[in-house]
Design a protein around this motif. Structure first.
Motif, PDB file in Angstrom:
ATOM      1  N   PHE A  38      37.438  43.026  14.719  1.00 50.11           N
ATOM      2  CA  PHE A  38      37.960  44.276  14.181  1.00 50.11           C
ATOM      3  C   PHE A  38      37.630  44.425  12.694  1.00 50.11           C
ATOM      4  CE2 PHE A  38      41.305  47.030  12.486  1.00 50.11           C
ATOM      5  CZ  PHE A  38      41.205  48.110  13.343  1.00 50.11           C
ATOM      6  N   CYS A  39      38.037  43.433  11.880  1.00 49.68           N
ATOM      7  CA  CYS A  39      37.834  43.532  10.431  1.00 49.68           C
ATOM      8  C   CYS A  39      36.592  42.805   9.951  1.00 49.68           C
ATOM      9  CB  CYS A  39      39.063  43.035   9.673  1.00 49.68           C
ATOM     10  SG  CYS A  39      39.392  41.270   9.873  1.00 49.68           S
ATOM     11  N   ARG A  40      35.935  42.038  10.817  1.00 55.47           N
ATOM     12  CA  ARG A  40      34.673  41.360  10.553  1.00 55.47           C
ATOM     13  C   ARG A  40      34.752  40.242   9.511  1.00 55.47           C
ATOM     14  NH1 ARG A  40      32.452  42.853  15.034  1.00 55.47           N
ATOM     15  NH2 ARG A  40      31.937  45.040  15.195  1.00 55.47           N
ATOM     16  N   HIS A  41      35.929  39.705   9.262  1.00 54.24           N
ATOM     17  CA  HIS A  41      36.048  38.558   8.356  1.00 54.24           C
ATOM     18  C   HIS A  41      35.598  37.298   9.079  1.00 54.24           C
ATOM     19  CE1 HIS A  41      37.810  40.272   4.792  1.00 54.24           C
ATOM     20  NE2 HIS A  41      38.634  40.978   5.539  1.00 54.24           N
ATOM     21  N   ILE A  42      35.103  36.329   8.291  1.00 54.38           N
ATOM     22  CA  ILE A  42      34.590  35.082   8.844  1.00 54.38           C
ATOM     23  C   ILE A  42      35.534  33.940   8.472  1.00 54.38           C
ATOM     24  CG2 ILE A  42      32.664  33.450   8.815  1.00 54.38           C
ATOM     25  CD1 ILE A  42      30.858  35.836   8.161  1.00 54.38           C
ATOM     26  N   PHE A  43      35.836  33.083   9.446  1.00 56.30           N
ATOM     27  CA  PHE A  43      36.782  31.978   9.267  1.00 56.30           C
ATOM     28  C   PHE A  43      36.149  30.673   9.722  1.00 56.30           C
ATOM     29  CE2 PHE A  43      39.103  35.810  10.315  1.00 56.30           C
ATOM     30  CZ  PHE A  43      40.084  35.858   9.350  1.00 56.30           C
ATOM     31  N   THR A  44      36.623  29.573   9.144  1.00 54.56           N
ATOM     32  CA  THR A  44      36.333  28.252   9.697  1.00 54.56           C
ATOM     33  C   THR A  44      37.661  27.675  10.168  1.00 54.56           C
ATOM     34  OG1 THR A  44      36.541  27.218   7.527  1.00 54.56           O
ATOM     35  CG2 THR A  44      34.324  27.767   8.252  1.00 54.56           C
ATOM     36  N   LEU A  45      37.627  26.999  11.304  1.00 56.40           N
ATOM     37  CA  LEU A  45      38.832  26.411  11.876  1.00 56.40           C
ATOM     38  C   LEU A  45      38.797  24.902  11.708  1.00 56.40           C
ATOM     39  CD1 LEU A  45      39.180  28.384  15.229  1.00 56.40           C
ATOM     40  CD2 LEU A  45      40.123  28.927  12.985  1.00 56.40           C
ATOM     41  N   ASN A  46      39.953  24.312  11.406  1.00 58.23           N
ATOM     42  CA  ASN A  46      40.107  22.864  11.321  1.00 58.23           C
ATOM     43  C   ASN A  46      41.089  22.474  12.419  1.00 58.23           C
ATOM     44  OD1 ASN A  46      40.793  20.211  10.733  1.00 58.23           O
ATOM     45  ND2 ASN A  46      40.714  20.545   8.511  1.00 58.23           N
ATOM     46  N   SER A  47      40.578  21.893  13.503  1.00 57.38           N
ATOM     47  CA  SER A  47      41.446  21.595  14.641  1.00 57.38           C
ATOM     48  C   SER A  47      42.374  20.412  14.362  1.00 57.38           C
ATOM     49  CB  SER A  47      40.618  21.342  15.900  1.00 57.38           C
ATOM     50  OG  SER A  47      39.677  20.331  15.669  1.00 57.38           O
ATOM     51  N   GLU A  48      42.008  19.531  13.432  1.00 56.98           N
ATOM     52  CA  GLU A  48      42.903  18.414  13.079  1.00 56.98           C
ATOM     53  C   GLU A  48      44.168  18.922  12.400  1.00 56.98           C
ATOM     54  OE1 GLU A  48      40.993  15.604  10.582  1.00 56.98           O
ATOM     55  OE2 GLU A  48      39.491  15.053  12.062  1.00 56.98           O
ATOM     56  N   ARG A  49      43.979  19.773  11.415  1.00 57.05           N
ATOM     57  CA  ARG A  49      45.122  20.296  10.647  1.00 57.05           C
ATOM     58  C   ARG A  49      45.688  21.579  11.242  1.00 57.05           C
ATOM     59  NH1 ARG A  49      42.985  19.543   4.477  1.00 57.05           N
ATOM     60  NH2 ARG A  49      42.855  17.275   4.522  1.00 57.05           N
ATOM     61  N   GLN A  50      45.013  22.118  12.258  1.00 58.54           N
ATOM     62  CA  GLN A  50      45.436  23.369  12.895  1.00 58.54           C
ATOM     63  C   GLN A  50      45.454  24.518  11.880  1.00 58.54           C
ATOM     64  OE1 GLN A  50      46.591  23.616  16.498  1.00 58.54           O
ATOM     65  NE2 GLN A  50      45.132  21.949  16.288  1.00 58.54           N
ATOM     66  N   THR A  51      44.383  24.624  11.084  1.00 61.81           N
ATOM     67  CA  THR A  51      44.318  25.656  10.049  1.00 61.81           C
ATOM     68  C   THR A  51      43.052  26.486  10.183  1.00 61.81           C
ATOM     69  OG1 THR A  51      43.222  24.154   8.486  1.00 61.81           O
ATOM     70  CG2 THR A  51      45.624  24.300   8.359  1.00 61.81           C
ATOM     71  N   ALA A  52      43.108  27.685   9.622  1.00 66.03           N
ATOM     72  CA  ALA A  52      41.950  28.574   9.508  1.00 66.03           C
ATOM     73  C   ALA A  52      41.785  28.907   8.035  1.00 66.03           C
ATOM     74  CB  ALA A  52      42.160  29.849  10.313  1.00 66.03           C
ATOM     75  N   ARG A  53      40.529  28.999   7.614  1.00 66.49           N
ATOM     76  CA  ARG A  53      40.240  29.309   6.212  1.00 66.49           C
ATOM     77  C   ARG A  53      39.313  30.511   6.170  1.00 66.49           C
ATOM     78  NH1 ARG A  53      37.030  25.666   1.761  1.00 66.49           N
ATOM     79  NH2 ARG A  53      36.961  27.327   0.241  1.00 66.49           N
ATOM     80  N   LEU A  54      39.618  31.464   5.291  1.00 68.33           N
ATOM     81  CA  LEU A  54      38.774  32.633   5.098  1.00 68.33           C
ATOM     82  C   LEU A  54      37.553  32.218   4.287  1.00 68.33           C
ATOM     83  CD1 LEU A  54      38.422  35.731   5.337  1.00 68.33           C
ATOM     84  CD2 LEU A  54      39.591  35.899   3.146  1.00 68.33           C
ATOM     85  N   GLU A  55      36.356  32.494   4.813  1.00 71.27           N
ATOM     86  CA  GLU A  55      35.127  32.050   4.146  1.00 71.27           C
ATOM     87  C   GLU A  55      34.391  33.160   3.418  1.00 71.27           C
ATOM     88  OE1 GLU A  55      34.221  29.031   3.701  1.00 71.27           O
ATOM     89  OE2 GLU A  55      35.741  28.156   5.002  1.00 71.27           O
ATOM     90  N   ASP A  56      34.655  34.414   3.732  1.00 68.32           N
ATOM     91  CA  ASP A  56      33.881  35.493   3.116  1.00 68.32           C
ATOM     92  C   ASP A  56      34.635  36.220   2.007  1.00 68.32           C
ATOM     93  OD1 ASP A  56      35.711  36.775   4.682  1.00 68.32           O
ATOM     94  OD2 ASP A  56      34.300  38.141   5.620  1.00 68.32           O
ATOM     95  N   GLY A  57      35.682  35.621   1.480  1.00 71.91           N
ATOM     96  CA  GLY A  57      36.430  36.239   0.403  1.00 71.91           C
ATOM     97  C   GLY A  57      36.305  35.453  -0.892  1.00 71.91           C
ATOM     98  N   ALA A  58      36.669  36.087  -1.998  1.00 71.06           N
ATOM     99  CA  ALA A  58      36.605  35.420  -3.300  1.00 71.06           C
ATOM    100  C   ALA A  58      37.696  34.355  -3.423  1.00 71.06           C
ATOM    101  CB  ALA A  58      36.755  36.449  -4.411  1.00 71.06           C
ATOM    102  N   ILE A  59      38.829  34.584  -2.782  1.00 72.73           N
ATOM    103  CA  ILE A  59      39.929  33.619  -2.800  1.00 72.73           C
ATOM    104  C   ILE A  59      39.992  32.953  -1.434  1.00 72.73           C
ATOM    105  CG2 ILE A  59      42.419  33.331  -3.055  1.00 72.73           C
ATOM    106  CD1 ILE A  59      42.414  35.828  -4.795  1.00 72.73           C
ATOM    107  N   ALA A  60      40.135  31.645  -1.417  1.00 64.75           N
ATOM    108  CA  ALA A  60      40.156  30.893  -0.159  1.00 64.75           C
ATOM    109  C   ALA A  60      41.558  30.925   0.449  1.00 64.75           C
ATOM    110  CB  ALA A  60      39.703  29.461  -0.391  1.00 64.75           C
ATOM    111  N   PHE A  61      41.839  31.941   1.233  1.00 68.09           N
ATOM    112  CA  PHE A  61      43.117  32.025   1.923  1.00 68.09           C
ATOM    113  C   PHE A  61      43.095  31.085   3.118  1.00 68.09           C
ATOM    114  CE2 PHE A  61      43.101  36.235  -0.113  1.00 68.09           C
ATOM    115  CZ  PHE A  61      44.320  36.168  -0.752  1.00 68.09           C
ATOM    116  N   ARG A  62      44.274  30.486   3.410  1.00 67.39           N
ATOM    117  CA  ARG A  62      44.378  29.589   4.561  1.00 67.39           C
ATOM    118  C   ARG A  62      45.632  29.927   5.350  1.00 67.39           C
ATOM    119  NH1 ARG A  62      44.496  23.767   3.674  1.00 67.39           N
ATOM    120  NH2 ARG A  62      46.135  24.296   2.225  1.00 67.39           N
TER     121      ARG A  62
END
Length: 147
Positions: A38-62
């Motif tokens: 929908f919004c076309r943002h790109i994320f990386t997932l960390n299955s160990e920590r069960q987290t997602a990180r925003l990769e296409d933004g200036a600030i690294a939101f998690r």
């Protein structure tokens, strides 16, 4: 209504988007990332920590996966909060103070018909700035805010 069962975060799964909350993030072809349809943002997932990180933004939101939804891991720094508080107070107080100071240093003539105008203008400026920046000040001071 039946609640969905919690499921762990996996690299090949499809999950709701933590940003727009309308789309779903799914794996991208030939990449180790996920993208929202929908919004076309790109994320990386960390299955160990069960987290997602925003990769296409200036600030690294998690965000952390709770099994059924996302919980934000982004916490604003207290320095930003203090700066925002000081700026909001200054933007409310400083303009009316400058208008009143001009009135005090250069008073109107006693016999002038418009001698009440600077005080009215000072009050209207204070009211307008309080209406504009008061909600910002309240948002900074409210304890239950979530960012």
């Amino acid at each position: 209504m039946v609640e969905p069962l919690p499921k762990p975060l996996e690299h090949h799964g499809i999950y709701p988007c933590p940003i727009c909350r309308h789309g779903q993030i799914a794996p991208m072809v030939l990449m180790e990332t996920h993208a929202c349809n929908f919004c076309r943002h790109i994320f990386t997932l960390n299955s160990e920590r069960q987290t997602a990180r925003l990769e296409d933004g200036a600030i690294a939101f998690r965000w952390q996966w709770t099994g059924t939804g996302w919980r934000s891991l982004h916490r604003p720094s207290s320095q930003v909060t203090v700066v925002g508080l000081v700026l909001a107070i200054l933007l409310i107080i400083l303009p009316p103070t400058l208008i009143w100071l001009a009135y005090a240093l250069f008073p109107p003539l006693e016999a002038g018909v418009w001698r009440w105008l600077p005080l009215l203008w000072t009050g209207l400026t204070l009211a307008a700035h309080a209406l504009l920046f008061g909600p910002v000040l309240m948002a900074i001071l409210s304890p239950e805010r979530e960012m």
